[in-house]
Design a protein around this motif. Structure first.
Motif, PDB file in Angstrom:
ATOM      1  N   GLU A   4       0.829  -1.209   0.000  1.00 10.81           N
ATOM      2  CA  GLU A   4       0.000   0.000   0.000  1.00 10.81           C
ATOM      3  C   GLU A   4       0.865   1.261   0.000  1.00 10.81           C
ATOM      4  O   GLU A   4       0.598   2.212  -0.729  1.00 10.81           O
ATOM      5  CB  GLU A   4      -0.942   0.000   1.199  1.00 10.81           C
ATOM      6  N   TYR A   5       1.909   1.274   0.814  1.00 12.45           N
ATOM      7  CA  TYR A   5       2.806   2.426   0.854  1.00 12.45           C
ATOM      8  C   TYR A   5       3.480   2.618  -0.500  1.00 12.45           C
ATOM      9  O   TYR A   5       3.624   3.735  -0.989  1.00 12.45           O
ATOM     10  CB  TYR A   5       3.847   2.265   1.963  1.00 12.45           C
ATOM     11  N   SER A   6       3.891   1.517  -1.119  1.00  9.37           N
ATOM     12  CA  SER A   6       4.521   1.594  -2.440  1.00  9.37           C
ATOM     13  C   SER A   6       3.566   2.148  -3.485  1.00  9.37           C
ATOM     14  O   SER A   6       3.966   2.924  -4.360  1.00  9.37           O
ATOM     15  CB  SER A   6       5.034   0.220  -2.863  1.00  9.37           C
ATOM     16  N   LYS A   7       2.289   1.768  -3.403  1.00 13.68           N
ATOM     17  CA  LYS A   7       1.282   2.322  -4.324  1.00 13.68           C
ATOM     18  C   LYS A   7       1.182   3.833  -4.164  1.00 13.68           C
ATOM     19  O   LYS A   7       1.146   4.580  -5.141  1.00 13.68           O
ATOM     20  CB  LYS A   7      -0.090   1.699  -4.067  1.00 13.68           C
ATOM     21  N   LEU A   8       1.134   4.279  -2.909  1.00  9.10           N
ATOM     22  CA  LEU A   8       1.039   5.719  -2.654  1.00  9.10           C
ATOM     23  C   LEU A   8       2.284   6.465  -3.123  1.00  9.10           C
ATOM     24  O   LEU A   8       2.201   7.586  -3.633  1.00  9.10           O
ATOM     25  CB  LEU A   8       0.812   5.981  -1.165  1.00  9.10           C
TER      26      LEU A   8
END
Length: 98
Positions: A4-8
């Motif tokens: 999720e952090y990588s997506k953001l």
């Protein structure tokens, strides 16, 4: 969480989270690292106050990941006798070794 952090962030950010598998940059010693660090502290304290760990008996309160590894490493690294373990469901005391 890392996904999720990588997506953001719009890119892979492997350093954003702990507990990763080694294939994603995690540490090979992550399973026993907390217990090992605690035992290093105990080793240093015991040395300073003159306690022989090889002659010591150990009781481990909390037998999850850290407690399990602490008991195992206390025996393996320092020769301690593990005489009791407990967790949220019960405890066991090894009278044969006491």
């Amino acid at each position: 969480m890392m996904d999720e952090y990588s997506k953001l962030a719009g890119r892979n950010v492997f350093c954003s989270i702990t507990g990763k598998p080694t294939s994603l940059g995690g540490s090979a010693g992550r399973y026993d690292a907390t217990a090992r660090g605690g035992l290093y502290t105990i080793r240093e304290a015991a040395e300073r106050i003159g306690i022989s760990l090889e002659a010591s008996r150990v009781a481990v309160h909390g037998f999850g990941n850290v407690g399990y590894h602490a008991a195992y490493l206390a025996k393996k690294l320092y020769g301690c006798k593990v005489v009791a373990v407990s967790d949220s469901k019960g405890a066991i005391f090894f009278t044969l070794w006491a």
